[in-house]
Design a protein around this motif. Sequence first.
Motif, PDB file in Angstrom:
ATOM      1  N   ARG A   2       0.837  -1.197   0.000  1.00 30.09           N
ATOM      2  CA  ARG A   2       0.000   0.000   0.000  1.00 30.09           C
ATOM      3  C   ARG A   2       0.871   1.245   0.000  1.00 30.09           C
ATOM      4  O   ARG A   2       2.025   1.199   0.341  1.00 30.09           O
ATOM      5  CB  ARG A   2      -0.889   0.003   1.231  1.00 30.09           C
ATOM      6  CG  ARG A   2      -1.817  -1.192   1.264  1.00 30.09           C
ATOM      7  CD  ARG A   2      -2.683  -1.113   2.433  1.00 30.09           C
ATOM      8  NE  ARG A   2      -3.780  -0.218   2.044  1.00 30.09           N
ATOM      9  CZ  ARG A   2      -4.811   0.029   2.789  1.00 30.09           C
ATOM     10  NH1 ARG A   2      -4.916  -0.510   3.964  1.00 30.09           N
ATOM     11  NH2 ARG A   2      -5.757   0.821   2.380  1.00 30.09           N
ATOM     12  N   HIS A  10       5.784   0.032  -8.735  1.00 31.97           N
ATOM     13  CA  HIS A  10       5.429   0.402 -10.100  1.00 31.97           C
ATOM     14  C   HIS A  10       6.589   1.110 -10.777  1.00 31.97           C
ATOM     15  O   HIS A  10       6.857   0.873 -11.951  1.00 31.97           O
ATOM     16  CB  HIS A  10       4.191   1.303 -10.126  1.00 31.97           C
ATOM     17  CG  HIS A  10       2.933   0.563  -9.842  1.00 31.97           C
ATOM     18  ND1 HIS A  10       2.032   1.000  -8.922  1.00 31.97           N
ATOM     19  CD2 HIS A  10       2.423  -0.590 -10.343  1.00 31.97           C
ATOM     20  CE1 HIS A  10       1.021   0.151  -8.866  1.00 31.97           C
ATOM     21  NE2 HIS A  10       1.242  -0.823  -9.707  1.00 31.97           N
ATOM     22  N   SER A  51      -3.285   4.219 -12.656  1.00 34.08           N
ATOM     23  CA  SER A  51      -4.606   3.577 -12.592  1.00 34.08           C
ATOM     24  C   SER A  51      -4.493   2.184 -13.206  1.00 34.08           C
ATOM     25  O   SER A  51      -3.535   1.873 -13.931  1.00 34.08           O
ATOM     26  CB  SER A  51      -5.623   4.397 -13.387  1.00 34.08           C
ATOM     27  OG  SER A  51      -5.284   4.363 -14.771  1.00 34.08           O
ATOM     28  N   LEU A  52      -5.470   1.357 -12.939  1.00 34.71           N
ATOM     29  CA  LEU A  52      -5.494   0.025 -13.535  1.00 34.71           C
ATOM     30  C   LEU A  52      -5.537   0.131 -15.059  1.00 34.71           C
ATOM     31  O   LEU A  52      -4.877  -0.636 -15.763  1.00 34.71           O
ATOM     32  CB  LEU A  52      -6.694  -0.774 -13.020  1.00 34.71           C
ATOM     33  CG  LEU A  52      -6.840  -2.189 -13.569  1.00 34.71           C
ATOM     34  CD1 LEU A  52      -5.591  -3.018 -13.309  1.00 34.71           C
ATOM     35  CD2 LEU A  52      -8.066  -2.857 -12.978  1.00 34.71           C
ATOM     36  N   ALA A  53      -6.270   1.090 -15.567  1.00 30.94           N
ATOM     37  CA  ALA A  53      -6.359   1.281 -17.018  1.00 30.94           C
ATOM     38  C   ALA A  53      -4.985   1.600 -17.604  1.00 30.94           C
ATOM     39  O   ALA A  53      -4.605   1.061 -18.655  1.00 30.94           O
ATOM     40  CB  ALA A  53      -7.350   2.396 -17.348  1.00 30.94           C
ATOM     41  N   VAL A  55      -2.054   0.809 -16.302  1.00 31.48           N
ATOM     42  CA  VAL A  55      -1.236  -0.405 -16.190  1.00 31.48           C
ATOM     43  C   VAL A  55      -1.572  -1.362 -17.337  1.00 31.48           C
ATOM     44  O   VAL A  55      -0.673  -1.931 -17.967  1.00 31.48           O
ATOM     45  CB  VAL A  55      -1.444  -1.094 -14.823  1.00 31.48           C
ATOM     46  CG1 VAL A  55      -0.801  -2.470 -14.799  1.00 31.48           C
ATOM     47  CG2 VAL A  55      -0.890  -0.226 -13.710  1.00 31.48           C
ATOM     48  N   GLU A  56      -2.856  -1.525 -17.634  1.00 31.71           N
ATOM     49  CA  GLU A  56      -3.266  -2.421 -18.721  1.00 31.71           C
ATOM     50  C   GLU A  56      -2.767  -1.923 -20.074  1.00 31.71           C
ATOM     51  O   GLU A  56      -2.289  -2.713 -20.894  1.00 31.71           O
ATOM     52  CB  GLU A  56      -4.784  -2.571 -18.732  1.00 31.71           C
ATOM     53  CG  GLU A  56      -5.308  -3.377 -17.566  1.00 31.71           C
ATOM     54  CD  GLU A  56      -6.824  -3.411 -17.485  1.00 31.71           C
ATOM     55  OE1 GLU A  56      -7.494  -2.530 -18.062  1.00 31.71           O
ATOM     56  OE2 GLU A  56      -7.334  -4.338 -16.821  1.00 31.71           O
TER      57      GLU A  56
END
Length: 64
Positions: A2, A10, A51-53, A55-56
Amino acid sequence: MRGPGIARHHKKLVAALRHSQPKLSLNALAKASGVARTMIGYIESGDTMPSLAAVELLASALRV
């Protein structure tokens, strides 16, 4: 993981993946992924958590 710990993770991951591909600049990764060059720089420096987006998109562009 966290907070600052995940941002450091990252940072290391994106930088390692980008540098594992010869001659892949921030501009080239930004163009391939659709993620802004400045955002990739912030992720690599650990200044922001993607964001997850994002990262994808980066994973797809890096083929991982």
